[in-house]
Every structure is written in structure tokens, then in C-alpha cells.
Enzyme design. Structure first.
Site, short mmCIF file in Angstrom:
data_model
loop_
_atom_site.label_atom_id
_atom_site.label_comp_id
_atom_site.label_asym_id
_atom_site.label_seq_id
_atom_site.Cartn_x
_atom_site.Cartn_y
_atom_site.Cartn_z
N VAL A 140 0.86 -1.18 0.00
CA VAL A 140 0.00 0.00 0.00
C VAL A 140 0.89 1.23 0.00
O VAL A 140 1.80 1.35 0.83
CB VAL A 140 -0.93 0.01 1.23
N LYS A 141 0.65 2.13 -0.94
CA LYS A 141 1.46 3.34 -1.05
C LYS A 141 0.87 4.44 -0.17
O LYS A 141 -0.31 4.75 -0.25
CB LYS A 141 1.52 3.82 -2.50
#
Length: 935
Positions: A140-141
Site C-alpha cells: 500500500v502506497k
């Protein structure tokens, strides 16, 4: 033969692809890169998805399949496709992930860029995306903002894989590295494993040089002693910055703190080089790969850069070379005043903004595809505008997008308006989703109402106008009773309703938010007595704790429905105040909200203003008003005529204040193009199949004459709920454009106060203060407010003087305190047409006291450009009010006189015409007005 990209992997640098596209994935493009080039990861961001999803038809099949199951919000529609792509990429990379025991093989999906400054919201969003994708090789960025760093610490502790994005400075990198370490340590403290958690810290490289080089070029163009020094560092600052970040990383993983974590299986947070495509064509196209190669790093490349490196890149351990030279470059940059710290600080919000801009473009494109798929299930709108107004609207929508108006409205950000208490009045937003009413209670009411032939609604303003629209456009359903709406103190109208029902059989709904509004209270007293004081046939709709709630409990009402104190009356049609009468008529409330939902989704917080039907209309209304087109003229097709009465209140009461606002013009017959001035904005509401050739011809002539026309198309009557919501959003937006609070009504109370004084005096003395006529005929007398004096006494001349200055942007108002019936409506229409055709002025009309709680706000608080005729008459017969000395007729006269005095005090021109008993009535006034304005 080993490709250069594979050689990068052998040198310790993972090769990731900065690209996602459905066609690329479905045709095996990612698998090919894994097999032939040793690719070990994929990154995505809003810009990438905007290019992939927002253009072309590659995603249409998937979008249609998703929306074919059920309608959904724009962001849910987008995520359905994005997540499918991420899952497909994760599947292609899973063999890599398994082969490397989780050290690589990841695909990244970014949290919404709109959340970059919110820690809790970022954590919530990351957890949601992690669960939705459901693949162990997801990263997840999260942006490397201060809020993001705090979120990263929590998410690492949760056990999520995190790609930290938008890093530019060593200081920011150190903060997220600390967050990673602290998150791992928190897991160790809780006895949880840390050997399966991966993270990368993404340094954006080329954007730094783009900013620094621009400053250098400006200095070089100006000349100076430092030109050679400036040239020496051009194109080198970003690389030097990255090398020193890597040097810090090497020191960090050699520290005892990291070694303790590594002993428990922790994987290092690798540095990832992003934004590696060169911005300056003078540089080698592989510059930011060739110079940044080293162990335990990642380089994520767009396809073009990847192709270039495959063809002519150079593989060598460059990241640790010339570190002292890198320090010298940064020292020189500081000495030369190039402001690296300022640049890297500014690049973070700039990067967030770029991603937000891309997200807006992406969601706007998805919104357009969703609307096209829904077709007639979502009401349409188009506008034909003069060029200056069109450009103003486009500019406003772009400014609203950049300032996040869609999200701010739904978040309750009062600074969108005046920064006061606007956030307290947004309960109508969730109400549009059907959350404000109890379906089981409504079902019981439907069953109760079926035992009656008639239902009488006793209300005023917002509690009556919406239900009236529903009754006149949708009508009773499933054997439900007929709804009679009574929102007046006019004796004739009250008697007409009594004559149309059986008072001993009817069901009565008493509807009042405050529970103390005079008209519903007086009507309740009257019908309570008339119906034999039988509480089993009474239902109340009111806000909790009101006087009406207490009375309803004491008198044993059959049901009491609570309102939402966070919803103002004019915004309440989709709440209990509209749905209770609808349920009583037998309307299927669940089906009604399902039919309304497409517009609610279309106007949601995830839809940028330019693609948002409510914002499009609101920006248009607001900009038109600012340009002097403040007379919103409603020209519906026959089947939608009743909608105008509700719309009048919403627009007028919401925007007409502080001398500003929009004056809605309803029920003024369509004229020829020459009959109108330049202060108009026309809105045509068209019901499919409800054709009117004459009206269509006049509308076409208006646009040919350069008048602005908005056309709203409704496929079927059951979709009228969509227009309630579209116009609620539009009105709130128009308020923001105009610069007022669209949820208060500061001037409505003044007329109430004036009325109370007169009624209270009558209760004590049995008489109203006498008024002296300026002039009179056998049919009517004319009065002026207060001490106003006129030289003329002839009624026709008085009317001529009254209308003498009536030209746009002024407007004429006919405020009739008489029975609202077809004959009186026709007479008022005749006067409006005569005045408009003679002056080009807009005309408005209202039956009192009904309009006092709607358009009366704009007449008193809006632009002081009105010329009003208040029309009264002697009630014959009158109707007594139980427990009161004053009759309904007396109250109505008091309301008219109080209204006139307040209008005059606000700078409006006003006269009162009193129709005499035994005279020709309103027909005589029609003749007099025609004579007064005749050229």
C-alpha cells in the site's frame, strides 16, 4: 543472453515497472517482463490509472459488468477496476514473491491523494485497500508527509507492506525510516512476527533537478560571476541527494538497533528511485538509472525509460561511487543559494497536488462512463450559454476542483461558505440515501393510511411543499389515500379542503420542524376539534423535543416521526418530512430511494465539480447571479409544473440574503424572446414524452436571442427524487459562489414578528389598527405602508406610479392573501403577463401566507429591486379558530399587513390592494393593472 535489466537485478537493484494497464496485463506483458528481464515489481499511482482507465475503451467491459450488478459510487466503480488490475498483477508476480520468500514480487496501490494530510484517514484507507486486494504481495502506497509518517508507523505495526511515496529530502526519508523501525519494534514488543513485512522508501529523483535546473537557468540567463559554478552542478543535485540518502541507509542498517530487528527476520526498507524518466531532453534518457545502481535498492521505471535502458543502459555499482563529490555538489548548491531544502519541501505538496489532479481527472472520466452506462436511469442536463457566462462557469468549476469543493461539502467544511455554523445543517446529505427514515415505521404508516380515503397534511414551507410535489407528480399508489396539502390561513382554502373530505374519517399529518410554527399550530387546533379530538387519526412529524411532540404524546397521536435537527425545512423533502406523507399515499419508499440513488452517487464527494451534476448546476446558478442574471426562470413541461413551487422555496430562502441572491420565477407563462431582459437564466425541466411544441419553439427562440438556457431531462416521473437532490446540492454550491450561508433564513422571522404583534393586539382588543386608503374604487382600495404619501388618489394612476420604474433588473411581485384556486391563479397570471410584456421585467407571485416561509426570504433579504402588490380581501365566510379570538381571516390580514411593512423597511416598493366585499373582486384588479401598464 542476459538483458541489461536482468543485469541490474544481479547488481542488487530490483527492476520495477511504473505502469499498469488492463490490455498490457491481459496480453501477458507483465509476465513477459518477469521472464525476459527479471522484473520483480510494479507500481501504480493516480496518474498511471488516469492514463489507463480514463482514456479509450479498454475498461468499458469491466465497468459495465460491475455497474450491471448494481449502481455504485464513482470511487467504488473505479476501485472495482483498479483492484482487479492490482490483483492480476499480484498473480503475475506471485511466483517471484514465492521464489524470493517475500523479499520482492510486490505490486503497489496508492491510498487516495486527498488523504495525504490525514493520519487516521490514511490508516483507515490503507487497511481497507489491504483487505480489498487480499494478496500478500501487495504494497500500500502512503505519501511521506508528516501525517503519512505517523500512519506508516501504525500500518507497519499492523503488519501491512508499505511503499512510502513522495520522498524528496533526507530529513523526510529519515522520518519514514524511523516510522518503519518503530512499527517493527512495536510488533516485537507485542510478540508478533516481523519477518514477513516489506517496505520501500520512494525517492522522487528527476523532479528535484527540474526545479533546481530551472533556477540555475534563470541565473545563467541573467549572467554573473557564478555562472561556471552553476553549470557545474546543473543536473547533478538530485543524484547527489539520492547518494547521500543511500549512505545514510547504509549507516542505519549497520546500527545495533537495526541489527536487533534483522536478527528477528526483519527485511530492510529498501530505497526506491522513482520519477526516473528525465525531464530535460539534453540529459541521457537513462541518467537516473545509470547513476543510482546499488544493492538493496529498487528502480521503478516507466515503459519508455525501461526500453531505453534495455537498449543502451550501463550497469555498474554507481550509487556508492563519488559520495564525496556528491557532498560537494550539495555544498555548492547551498553556497549558490539554490534552495534545495525549500525545493524538496515544496515538492511534497506539489506531488500530492499532481496526484490529486490526476485523481480528479480519473474520477471525472469514470463518472462520465458511469453516466453513459446508466442512460435514462440518471436524469440528464445540458446548457446553452452565452460565451462570457460559459467561460465564467468553466473557471468556477476548475477553481472548485482545485479547492476540493466536492469533498469539502460532504465533509461539512463550513469555510466553503461563511465559516459559521453551516456544518450543523448538512443532515440532508445522508438523508438522500434513505438513512433518515425508519422503513418499518413507514410501512406501519402505509398500512394505517390504507384505512382512510383522505390524508390531510397540515404544514408550512418545507414541510408542505415537498409532499405537495410528490402528490401532484407521483400521486397515490397501491390503493393509498389522496393527499390534501393545507399550508395556509386562508378561510376559503381551509373550507375547500373541509368540503373535499370527511373530517370524521380522514387521517391528519401535522408537520412542523420547530413544532411551534403558527400556521400548522392553528390548523392542528382547528382540525383536532373538527375531527372529534381522536388522536388515533393524527400523526406528527417534528424534531425531537418540540412543542408539537409534547402535544402529540399528550393527545395520543397514532404515530410520531422524528425529524433530524441537522436538516433545515427546505432541504427536508428526502427526510421524514417528505417520506411520511409519501408513505401515507402508498408510495414505495425503498423503490423511491433506489430511483434517486443514481443522482446521489453522481453528486458525491468523489466526483469532481466538472463531472458532478449538482456542482455543474450550482456553479452556473451562482455565476449567472454574479453576472446580473439573478432571475431564475423556471419553464417546465406540463408534467413537472408542480416542481417549481418546491424549487422556489429552496432557491429563494437559501440564497436571498445580505442584499444578494437568486430570485426564482415560477409559473410565469413562457413569452417571446422580446419579452425578456438580460437579467434572466432560464431552466427547462422536461419530462420524457411530455412534449409541448409551442414551448419548445419559444425555448429555441430564447437561445437564438442569446439567452442562457439549462435543460434538465427526466425520463419518468419516478425519478423526481433525483431533481430534489441535484437542486439541493446546486443551491448549496450557488451559496458558496455568491458568498452567503445557504442554510439560514434571517429575514423570515421579521414577518412573523410583525404578524404576531398585530394578532396579539387583536386578541386583546378585537380589532386591527385601521389603515387609510390612498385611493379606492367600488371594487378595491389601495394602501401604502407606514406614512408613505402620494399626490395621486386615482387607483389607476397609483398603480401606474407603482410600476413606473419597473424595468430589468427590477421585478414585479404579486403577493395574494386570498384563496389559492384556479380562478385566482389565472387572474394573477394575467397580471404577470401584462406587466412583463410591457416592461420586460420578471414577475413573481405567491399565495400568502404560504410564500412567507419560502420566497419571502428573498423578497426581504435579497436584492432590493422588487415592486410588490400585496393583495388582500375580506374573508366571506370566515373560519373561527378554537380557543382564539382571532379568526383565520384575521390572522391572514395581519400576515399581509406585517409582510408589507417589512418589505417596505427593506427598501422594496410595495402597495396593498384590498378587494372589497360585493365588488368584482380580482377581475377588477386585473383590468386596472392592464390599464396602468398599457403603453
Amino acid at each position: 543472453m542476459t538483458s541489461r535489466l536482468q543485469q541490474l537485478g544481479e547488481a542488487g537493484q530490483a527492476v520495477w515497472l511504473d505502469f499498469v494497464d488492463r490490455k498490457f496485463l491481459s496480453e501477458g506483458g507483465l509476465r513477459k517482463l518477469v521472464e525476459e528481464d527479471g522484473l520483480t515489481g510494479v507500481t501504480s499511482n493516480p496518474s498511471i490509472f488516469e492514463k489507463a482507465m480514463g482514456h479509450g475503451e479498454a475498461y468499458d467491459e469491466g465497468l459495465h459488468a460491475f455497474l450491471g450488478k448494481a449502481d455504485a459510487s464513482v470511487v467504488d466503480t473505479y476501485e472495482s477496476q483498479a483492484i482487479a488490475d492490482i490483483q492480476a498483477a499480484a498473480a503475475d508476480l506471485r511466483p517471484v514473491f514465492d521464489r524470493l520468500d517475500g523479499r520482492d514480487g510486490y505490486v503497489s496501490l496508492e491510498v487516495s491523494p486527498y488523504l495525504a494530510e490525514g493520519t487516521d484517514t490514511t490508516v483507515e484507507e490503507a487497511r481497507r485497500l489491504w483487505a480489498a486486494v487480499g494478496e500478500p504481495n501487495l504494497m500500500v502506497k502512503v505519501p511521506g508527509t508528516k501525517a503519512g509518517a505517523r500512519a506508516i508507523r501504525t500500518l507497519i505495526e499492523d503488519g501491512l507492506n508499505i511503499n512510502v511515496t513522495l520522498l524528496f529530502s533526507l530529513e523526510s526519508y529519515q522520518a519514514v525510516a524511523e516510522a518503519y523501525l518503530a512499527g517493527l519494534e512495536a510488533r516485537v514488543k507485542k510478540g508478533e512476527p516481523i519477518d514477513g513485512i516489506a517496505s520501500v522508501a520512494s525517492f522522487f529523483v528527476s523532479r528535484i533537478d527540474a526545479k533546481i535546473d530551472k533556477a540555475i537557468d534563470t541565473r545563467l540567463a541573467a549572467g554573473g560571476a557564478e555562472s561556471e559554478a552553476l553549470k557545474a552542478v546543473r543536473g547533478k543535485v538530485a543524484i547527489a541527494n539520492a547518494k547521500l540518502a543511500y549512505a545514510w541507509y547504509q549507516d542505519m542498517i549497520a546500527s545495533p538497533r537495526w541489527q536487533a530487528l534483522a536478527a528477528k527476520g526483519a527485511m530492510p526498507q529498501r530505497l526506491l528511485w522513482a520519477s526516473t524518466g528525465v525531464k530535460d531532453p539534453a540529459y541521457p534518457d537513462t541518467l537516473y538509472i545509470d547513476t543510482l545502481i546499488g544493492p538493496d535498492t529498487v528502480n521503478t521505471m516507466p515503459p519508455k525509460t525501461m526500453d531505453a535502458f534495455r537498449e543502451h543502459g550501463t550497469v555498474a555499482q554507481t550509487l556508492t561511487q563519488d559520495v564525496d563529490a556528491a557532498r560537494h555538489v550539495l555544498a555548492e548548491a547551498e553556497r549558490l543559494g539554490l534552495g534545495l531544502d525549500e525545493v524538496t519541501t515544496a515538492l511534497v505538496p506539489d506531488g500530492v497536488k499532481q496526484f490529486a489532479d490526476a485523481a480528479d481527472a480519473l474520477l471525472g472520466a469514470v463518472a462520465g462512463k458511469r453516466t453513459a452506462f446508466l442512460g435514462d436511469r440518471q436524469n440528464g442536463m445540458d446548457a446553452d450559454l452565452p460565451e462570457p457566462l460559459e467561460k465564467a462557469v468553466e473557471g468556477r468549476l476548475e477553481a472548485a476542483r482545485a479547492e476540493g469543493w466536492s469533498r469539502r461539502l460532504w465533509q461539512g467544511d463550513a469555510s466553503l461558505w461563511t465559516g459559521k455554523d453551516e456544518a450543523k445543517w448538512l443532515g440532508w446529505l445522508p438523508a438522500a440515501r434513505g438513512t433518515q427514515t425508519d422503513p418499518e415505521a413507514l410501512a406501519r404508516l402505509t398500512a394505517l393510511a390504507k384505512g382512510h380515503r383522505d390524508v390531510v397534511l397540515l404544514g408550512m414551507g418545507g414541510s408542505s411543499l415537498g409532499p405537495e410535489v410528490l402528490s401532484l407528480i407521483l400521486g397515490s399508489a397501491n390503493g393509498g389515500p389522496k393527499l390534501h396539502v393545507l399550508d395556509t390561513t386562508d378561510p376559503g382554502q381551509i373550507s375547500s379542503v373541509v368540503g373535499a373530505i370527511d373530517p370524521s374519517e380522514a387521517l391528519f399529518i401535522v408537520s412542523s420542524k420547530s413544532g411551534s410554527t403558527m400556521e400548522p399550530e392553528l390548523l392542528r387546533a382547528y382540525f383536532w376539534d373538527l375531527a372529534g379530538k381522536d388522536g388515533s387519526r393524527f400523526v406528527a412529524v417534528t424534531d425531537p423535543g418540540s412543542k408539537l411532540e409534547a402535544a402529540a404524546k399528550a393527545e395520543g397521536f397514532a404515530m410520531i416521526f422524528p425529524g433530524d435537527p441537522a436538516i433545515g425545512g427546505r432541504y427536508s423533502v428526502l427526510s421524514a418530512f417528505g417520506m411520511v406523507p409519501a408513505a401515507a399515499m402508498g408510495i414505495d419508499i425503498h423503490a423511491f430511494f433506489e430511483a434517486t440513488a443514481p443522482m446521489v452517487f453522481a453528486c458525491g464527494p468523489d466526483v469532481p465539480p466538472s463531472a458532478n451534476p449538482g456542482f455543474q448546476l450550482g456553479a452556473l446558478l451562482g455565476e449567472a447571479a454574479l453576472s446580473g442574471r439573478d432571475k431564475l426562470t423556471i419553464l417546465p413541461s406540463p408534467g413537472l409544473v408542480p416542481f417549481g413551487a418546491w424549487l422556489e422555496q429552496l432557491i429563494a430562502e437559501s440564497t436571498g440574503k445580505q442584499g444578494k441572491g437568486i430570485v426564482p420565477v415560477d409559473l410565469e407563462p413562457a413569452g417571446e424572446a422580446v419579452d425578456y431582459g438580460s437579467d434572466r437564466l432560464f431552466v427547462h425541466l422536461h419530462l420524457a414524452g411530455d412534449d409541448d411544441a409551442a414551448l419548445e419553439a419559444k425555448l429555441a427562440a430564447l437561445t437564438q436571442a442569446g439567452q442562457p438556457l439549462v435543460t434538465i431531462r427526466v425520463a419518468k416521473r419516478e425519478l423526481i427524487g433525483q431533481e430534489f437532490f441535484r437542486w439541493e446540492i446546486a443551491t448549496a454550491v450557488a451559496g458558496a459562489v455568491i458568498g452567503i450561508d445557504p442554510f439560514d433564513q434571517p429575514d423570515v422571522e421579521d414577518a412573523k414578528i410583525a404578524t404576531r404583534k398585530l394578532v396579539d393586539a387583536y386578541e386583546q382588543t378585537g380589532a386591527l389598527d385601521p389603515a387609510t386608503a390612498l385611493g379606492e374604487t367600488a371594487d378595491f382600495a389601495i394602501f401604502a405602508p407606514g406614512d408613505a404619501e402620494f399626490a395621486a388618489t386615482d387607483p389607476i394612476e397609483l398603480l401606474r406610479l407603482h410600476f413606473a420604474s419597473l424595468f430589468p433588473p427590477r421585478y414585479a411581485g404579486f403577493l395574494a392573501y386570498i384563496e389559492r384556486n384556479d380562478a385566482n391563479a389565472a387572474a394573477i397570471e394575467a397580471m404577470r403577463v401584462a406587466v412583463r410584456d410591457a416592461t420586460q421585467a420578471a414577475t413573481v407571485a405567491g399565495f400568502g401566507p404560504r410564500f412567507l416561509h419560502s420566497t419571502g426570504q428573498a423578497y426581504k433579504g435579497g436584492p432590493a429591486t422588487g415592486d410588490f402588490l400585496v393583495i388582500t380581501r375580506d374573508p366571506d365566510p370566515d373560519v373561527a379558530i378554537p380557543g382564539h379570538r382571532a379568526s383565520f381571516g384575521t390572522v391572514q390580514i395581519a400576515q399581509a399587513r406585517g409582510d408589507m411593512d417589512v418589505l417596505a423597511s427593506r427598501g422594496q416598493r410595495v402597495m396593498r390592494v384590498h378587494l372589497k366585499r360585493g365588488g368584482r373582486g380580482i377581475a377588477a384588479l386585473v383590468d386596472a393593472v392592464r390599464a396602468a401598464v398599457r403603453v
